[in-house]
Motif scaffolding. Structure first.
Motif, PDB file in Angstrom:
ATOM      1  N   UNK A 114       0.822  -1.206   0.000  1.00 33.23           N
ATOM      2  CA  UNK A 114       0.000   0.000   0.000  1.00 33.23           C
ATOM      3  C   UNK A 114       0.852   1.248   0.000  1.00 33.23           C
ATOM      4  N   UNK A 115       1.918   1.253   0.789  1.00 36.45           N
ATOM      5  CA  UNK A 115       2.788   2.427   0.849  1.00 36.45           C
ATOM      6  C   UNK A 115       3.598   2.585  -0.430  1.00 36.45           C
ATOM      7  N   UNK A 116       4.037   1.443  -1.002  1.00 35.21           N
ATOM      8  CA  UNK A 116       4.757   1.519  -2.272  1.00 35.21           C
ATOM      9  C   UNK A 116       3.882   2.117  -3.368  1.00 35.21           C
ATOM     10  N   UNK A 133       5.779  -1.504  -8.824  1.00 36.36           N
ATOM     11  CA  UNK A 133       6.140  -1.717  -7.419  1.00 36.36           C
ATOM     12  C   UNK A 133       6.177  -3.213  -7.120  1.00 36.36           C
ATOM     13  N   UNK A 134       7.073  -3.596  -6.186  1.00 40.27           N
ATOM     14  CA  UNK A 134       7.288  -5.004  -5.870  1.00 40.27           C
ATOM     15  C   UNK A 134       7.504  -5.195  -4.375  1.00 40.27           C
ATOM     16  N   UNK A 140      11.509 -11.042  -8.072  1.00 40.57           N
ATOM     17  CA  UNK A 140      12.560 -10.034  -8.097  1.00 40.57           C
ATOM     18  C   UNK A 140      13.459 -10.281  -6.882  1.00 40.57           C
ATOM     19  N   UNK A 141      14.759 -10.354  -7.100  1.00 39.65           N
ATOM     20  CA  UNK A 141      15.692 -10.574  -5.992  1.00 39.65           C
ATOM     21  C   UNK A 141      15.982  -9.234  -5.323  1.00 39.65           C
ATOM     22  N   UNK A 142      15.200  -8.943  -4.291  1.00 38.28           N
ATOM     23  CA  UNK A 142      15.288  -7.622  -3.675  1.00 38.28           C
ATOM     24  C   UNK A 142      16.515  -7.469  -2.781  1.00 38.28           C
ATOM     25  N   UNK A 143      17.045  -8.568  -2.230  1.00 39.02           N
ATOM     26  CA  UNK A 143      18.199  -8.434  -1.330  1.00 39.02           C
ATOM     27  C   UNK A 143      19.478  -8.025  -2.077  1.00 39.02           C
TER      28      UNK A 143
END
Length: 377
Positions: A114-116, A133-134, A140-143
């Motif tokens: 929601x914030x993204x 947004x993800x 998606x490899x966010x780290x």
């Protein structure tokens, strides 16, 4: 970097802070990165276990541009969920179930997404560029992106470690077609420390920076659908949903501030709930209790399976009735876990008597195997 671009980045950071994010940094996504090879090695080793979706989405997951070819930059955001107290203290209270810190409140996916979206809407009106947004349910490899953007580094436990927030950051990403100047990447500060590796109760790290999910308590209690390997069940202890051990022992946590905001605050019924109480949950009661929790996705049967393993590990005879009541459960997964728990808690003569009254009538081969195992122990 033009003045206008610099101002825009600071405006994005300011808006992100207004929305409750603790950190906001930027990185490009066009260059190749090492994470692609690491993912392939992880999958080739079979370390993803039953998470077939990781292999199915490997091509898109391997690089942000494979997921969205038009992307040029990433805005990587972090939300601190550091606990107020040591989450491992509950390991000594064996009649209680331990739920991972991240799941003690309402579902963080909903809050962060929601914030993204709010931040993305604001950016779209100012950037004149496309964006997506993800949260961590996307391929998606966010780290690795977070390390590249400078939020922290992937520690030896493969999770992100921050010098400001320790191991307690939720991550969110906004990919955009805009070309935003990158922040400096973070470097590895683990040094010779191996506290996280040594803390793992099931030896899930074959080497530093490598995780075999098939042995990981978080995987076993959340993702794994069937009975847990009997060899690994004692290592679960009273952990019934997730595991914080490798996160909680990280020395960098001592520099972090507990910062779980009110909307992520732990609910009283999710902080060390009584095992006997959880074992009695039927599907309707489970759904009501965990309606806004990430636990709801696991389902009642898997959670009660975990609870029964915890009861078996408790050495607490007062929990025998809770386990005995599940011998006639509609779920074979639950019945099998109840057999194992009783095999650990009851005297052998009583185990054999129960087997005599239940095993021959059991139709499920997996549960019959559990009965055979406790009879031959």
């Amino acid at each position: 970097m033009t003045t206008s671009t610099s101002d825009l980045r600071e405006s994005i950071r300011h808006r992100a802070a207004e929305l409750g994010f603790n950190v906001c940094r930027f990185t490009g996504v066009e260059a190749p990165w090492r994470a692609t090879g690491r993912l392939q090695a992880f999958l080739e080793a079979g370390h993803h276990g039953e998470m077939a979706w990781m292999a199915d989405t490997a091509e898109r997951r391997g690089h942000p541009r494979a997921l969205w070819p038009e992307a040029r930059s990433a805005v990587v955001l972090g939300l601190n969920y550091g606990p107020e107290t040591n989450p491992l203290a509950g390991l000594a209270r064996r009649d209680r179930g331990l739920i991972s810190v991240y799941a003690q409140g309402d579902d963080y996916h909903d809050l962060i997404k929601g914030r993204l979206k709010q931040l993305g809407g604001w950016m779209a009106s100012h950037l004149g560029a496309d964006l997506k947004v993800f949260v961590d349910t996307a391929p998606l490899m966010e780290k690795p992106l977070a390390q590249q953007a400078g939020l922290g580094w992937q520690g030896k436990h493969t999770n992100l470690v921050s010098r400001e927030f320790g191991s307690w950051l939720f991550l969110g990403v906004i990919l955009t077609t805009a070309d935003l100047p990158a922040d400096p990447a973070e470097t590895d500060h683990c040094g010779q420390c191996r506290a996280c590796l040594d803390a793992c109760p099931t030896a899930a790290f074959p080497a530093p920076y490598q995780l075999d999910a098939r042995r990981c308590v978080s995987y076993l209690t959340i993702e794994h659908k069937g009975p847990v390997d009997p060899e690994l069940r004692p290592g679960l202890g009273n952990r019934i949903y997730g595991c914080d051990d490798c996160l909680a022992v990280c020395p960098w946590n001592k520099f972090a501030q507990a910062g779980r905001e009110q909307k992520l605050a732990a609910r009283a019924d999710r902080v060390e709930p009584p095992l006997g109480e959880l074992a009695a949950l039927d599907d309707a009661a489970f759904r009501e209790r965990f309606a806004r929790s990430p636990i709801k996705r696991t389902g009642r049967d898997r959670l009660v399976r975990n609870v029964l393993y915890a009861i078996g590990n408790s050495a607490d005879p007062t929990l025998i009735p809770a386990a005995r009541a599940r011998l006639d459960d509609a779920s074979p997964l639950v019945r099998g876990a109840a057999v194992w728990a009783l095999g650990r808690l009851l005297p052998r003569a009583e185990v054999l008597a129960l087997a005599h009254s239940h095993a021959d009538a059991e139709a499920d081969p997996g549960v019959r195997a559990e009965w055979a195992s406790v009879q031959s122990a």
